[in-house]
Design a protein around this motif. Sequence first.
Motif, mmCIF file in Angstrom:
data_model
loop_
_atom_site.group_PDB
_atom_site.id
_atom_site.type_symbol
_atom_site.label_atom_id
_atom_site.label_comp_id
_atom_site.label_asym_id
_atom_site.label_seq_id
_atom_site.Cartn_x
_atom_site.Cartn_y
_atom_site.Cartn_z
ATOM 1 N N GLY A 1 29.559 49.277 41.570
ATOM 2 C CA GLY A 1 30.912 48.747 41.384
ATOM 3 C C GLY A 1 30.935 47.241 41.256
ATOM 4 N N LEU A 2 30.185 46.558 42.101
ATOM 5 C CA LEU A 2 30.134 45.092 42.010
ATOM 6 C C LEU A 2 29.461 44.634 40.717
ATOM 7 C CD1 LEU A 2 29.392 43.903 45.638
ATOM 8 C CD2 LEU A 2 31.426 43.505 44.277
ATOM 9 N N ALA A 3 28.440 45.362 40.274
ATOM 10 C CA ALA A 3 27.803 45.004 39.007
ATOM 11 C C ALA A 3 28.791 45.141 37.850
ATOM 12 C CB ALA A 3 26.578 45.885 38.774
ATOM 13 N N ILE A 4 29.577 46.206 37.851
ATOM 14 C CA ILE A 4 30.574 46.398 36.795
ATOM 15 C C ILE A 4 31.630 45.313 36.858
ATOM 16 C CG2 ILE A 4 32.435 47.917 36.019
ATOM 17 C CD1 ILE A 4 30.611 50.266 36.810
ATOM 18 N N VAL A 5 32.106 44.997 38.057
ATOM 19 C CA VAL A 5 33.141 43.970 38.200
ATOM 20 C C VAL A 5 32.612 42.607 37.756
ATOM 21 C CG1 VAL A 5 34.511 42.685 39.891
ATOM 22 C CG2 VAL A 5 34.458 45.172 39.962
ATOM 23 N N LEU A 6 31.369 42.280 38.092
ATOM 24 C CA LEU A 6 30.806 40.996 37.670
ATOM 25 C C LEU A 6 30.646 40.915 36.153
ATOM 26 C CD1 LEU A 6 28.145 40.304 40.423
ATOM 27 C CD2 LEU A 6 30.260 39.069 39.999
ATOM 28 N N MET A 7 30.219 41.998 35.519
ATOM 29 C CA MET A 7 30.100 41.980 34.058
ATOM 30 C C MET A 7 31.461 41.877 33.388
ATOM 31 S SD MET A 7 27.015 41.769 33.298
ATOM 32 C CE MET A 7 27.240 41.937 31.548
ATOM 33 N N ILE B 1 37.759 43.569 43.343
ATOM 34 C CA ILE B 1 36.932 43.407 44.543
ATOM 35 C C ILE B 1 37.685 43.923 45.767
ATOM 36 C CG2 ILE B 1 35.769 41.725 46.021
ATOM 37 C CD1 ILE B 1 34.358 41.859 43.438
ATOM 38 N N LEU B 2 38.962 43.610 45.869
ATOM 39 C CA LEU B 2 39.747 44.086 47.008
ATOM 40 C C LEU B 2 39.935 45.601 46.966
ATOM 41 C CD1 LEU B 2 42.416 41.260 47.300
ATOM 42 C CD2 LEU B 2 40.393 41.633 48.706
ATOM 43 N N VAL B 3 40.007 46.163 45.787
ATOM 44 C CA VAL B 3 40.100 47.630 45.675
ATOM 45 C C VAL B 3 38.799 48.262 46.162
ATOM 46 C CG1 VAL B 3 40.286 49.530 44.033
ATOM 47 C CG2 VAL B 3 41.822 47.588 43.854
ATOM 48 N N LEU B 4 37.664 47.683 45.794
ATOM 49 C CA LEU B 4 36.384 48.207 46.278
ATOM 50 C C LEU B 4 36.269 48.086 47.797
ATOM 51 C CD1 LEU B 4 33.895 46.919 43.570
ATOM 52 C CD2 LEU B 4 34.544 49.271 44.035
ATOM 53 N N MET B 5 36.757 46.995 48.359
ATOM 54 C CA MET B 5 36.745 46.839 49.818
ATOM 55 C C MET B 5 37.642 47.876 50.490
ATOM 56 S SD MET B 5 36.709 42.687 50.138
ATOM 57 C CE MET B 5 37.190 42.706 51.822
ATOM 58 N N SER B 6 38.749 48.192 49.865
ATOM 59 C CA SER B 6 39.653 49.200 50.415
ATOM 60 C C SER B 6 39.030 50.591 50.364
ATOM 61 C CB SER B 6 40.980 49.181 49.662
ATOM 62 O OG SER B 6 41.606 47.928 49.799
ATOM 63 N N VAL B 7 38.286 50.870 49.314
ATOM 64 C CA VAL B 7 37.580 52.152 49.234
ATOM 65 C C VAL B 7 36.536 52.237 50.343
ATOM 66 C CG1 VAL B 7 35.994 53.504 47.795
ATOM 67 C CG2 VAL B 7 38.034 52.504 46.798
ATOM 68 N N ARG C 1 32.586 38.309 33.738
ATOM 69 C CA ARG C 1 31.891 37.418 32.801
ATOM 70 C C ARG C 1 32.445 37.555 31.393
ATOM 71 N NH1 ARG C 1 25.551 38.182 34.242
ATOM 72 N NH2 ARG C 1 25.652 37.222 36.292
ATOM 73 N N ASN C 2 32.719 38.793 30.980
ATOM 74 C CA ASN C 2 33.187 39.014 29.609
ATOM 75 C C ASN C 2 34.655 38.680 29.414
ATOM 76 O OD1 ASN C 2 30.684 39.864 28.784
ATOM 77 N ND2 ASN C 2 31.107 42.013 29.189
ATOM 78 N N ARG C 3 35.484 38.983 30.376
ATOM 79 C CA ARG C 3 36.933 38.824 30.225
ATOM 80 C C ARG C 3 37.497 37.616 30.963
ATOM 81 N NH1 ARG C 3 39.632 43.466 28.001
ATOM 82 N NH2 ARG C 3 37.983 44.480 26.834
ATOM 83 N N GLY C 4 36.773 37.102 31.959
ATOM 84 C CA GLY C 4 37.248 35.945 32.698
ATOM 85 C C GLY C 4 38.200 36.268 33.833
ATOM 86 N N THR C 5 38.421 37.542 34.128
ATOM 87 C CA THR C 5 39.301 37.922 35.220
ATOM 88 C C THR C 5 38.861 39.264 35.781
ATOM 89 O OG1 THR C 5 41.581 38.288 35.890
ATOM 90 C CG2 THR C 5 40.968 39.064 33.707
ATOM 91 N N ALA C 6 39.188 39.480 37.055
ATOM 92 C CA ALA C 6 38.937 40.773 37.692
ATOM 93 C C ALA C 6 40.253 41.460 38.022
ATOM 94 C CB ALA C 6 38.104 40.585 38.955
ATOM 95 N N ASP C 7 41.335 40.989 37.406
ATOM 96 C CA ASP C 7 42.650 41.571 37.621
ATOM 97 C C ASP C 7 42.727 42.921 36.923
ATOM 98 O OD1 ASP C 7 45.272 41.994 38.263
ATOM 99 O OD2 ASP C 7 46.079 40.421 36.978
ATOM 100 N N ILE C 8 43.038 43.964 37.675
ATOM 101 C CA ILE C 8 43.025 45.321 37.146
ATOM 102 C C ILE C 8 44.122 45.519 36.106
ATOM 103 C CG2 ILE C 8 43.337 47.749 37.760
ATOM 104 C CD1 ILE C 8 41.946 47.130 40.372
ATOM 105 N N ASP C 9 45.278 44.891 36.288
ATOM 106 C CA ASP C 9 46.369 45.051 35.332
ATOM 107 C C ASP C 9 46.009 44.487 33.957
ATOM 108 O OD1 ASP C 9 47.966 46.334 37.128
ATOM 109 O OD2 ASP C 9 49.009 44.513 37.764
ATOM 110 N N ARG C 10 45.199 43.465 33.923
ATOM 111 C CA ARG C 10 44.807 42.863 32.641
ATOM 112 C C ARG C 10 43.646 43.587 31.985
ATOM 113 N NH1 ARG C 10 45.034 36.411 33.884
ATOM 114 N NH2 ARG C 10 47.227 36.345 34.443
#
Length: 132
Positions: free
Chosen positions: A77-83, A28-34, A86-95
Motif C-alpha cells: 500500500g505504501l509503495a502504491i501511494v508513493l508511486m 496514508i491516513l486511510v492505510l493507518m485506519s485499516v 510521485r506521478n500525480r503530486g498528491t495523495a488525496d483520494i478525491d483527486r
Amino acid sequence: MHLAYPAVLAALLFCTGLYGVLARRNAILVLMSVELMLNAVNLNLVAFDVWLRDALHAGQALTLFTIAVAAAEIGIGLAIVLMVHRNRGTADIDRLRDTAEHPHEDPDAHTDPDTAPHAHAGPHDEKAEAAA
C-alpha cells in the motif's frame, strides 16, 4: 480476566479505524485506519483465545498470520501511494478517482479510422515523415 474489557477496547479501536477509513481523504491516513481495524481484530482473537483456554492457541496463531498479512499489505500500500504521489503530486483520494492516463485528444475529432490522418501509418512511415 473479564472478556468485556478487551472486547470494548477492540470495538472502540475498530470504530475509530472505520471512521478514519470513511472520513479521511489522505491515502496514508486511510492505510493507518485499516491498520487500526486489523489491530482491533487481533485484540479480539487473543482475548477470545485466552478466555476459551484453547490448548492449541489457535487465536494467537491466527493473530500472527494476520500480522504478517498486515505487514505485506502496508508495504504494498505504501509503495502504491508513493508511486501515485510521485506521478500525480498528491495523495488525496478525491483527486485520484481516475488513475488511468488518457491522452488529451478530442474523442469526436476522428471517429472514422479510414479518414483519420495517418490511420494506417506504421512506425517506419512516421520516421520517414519526421525526416522529410
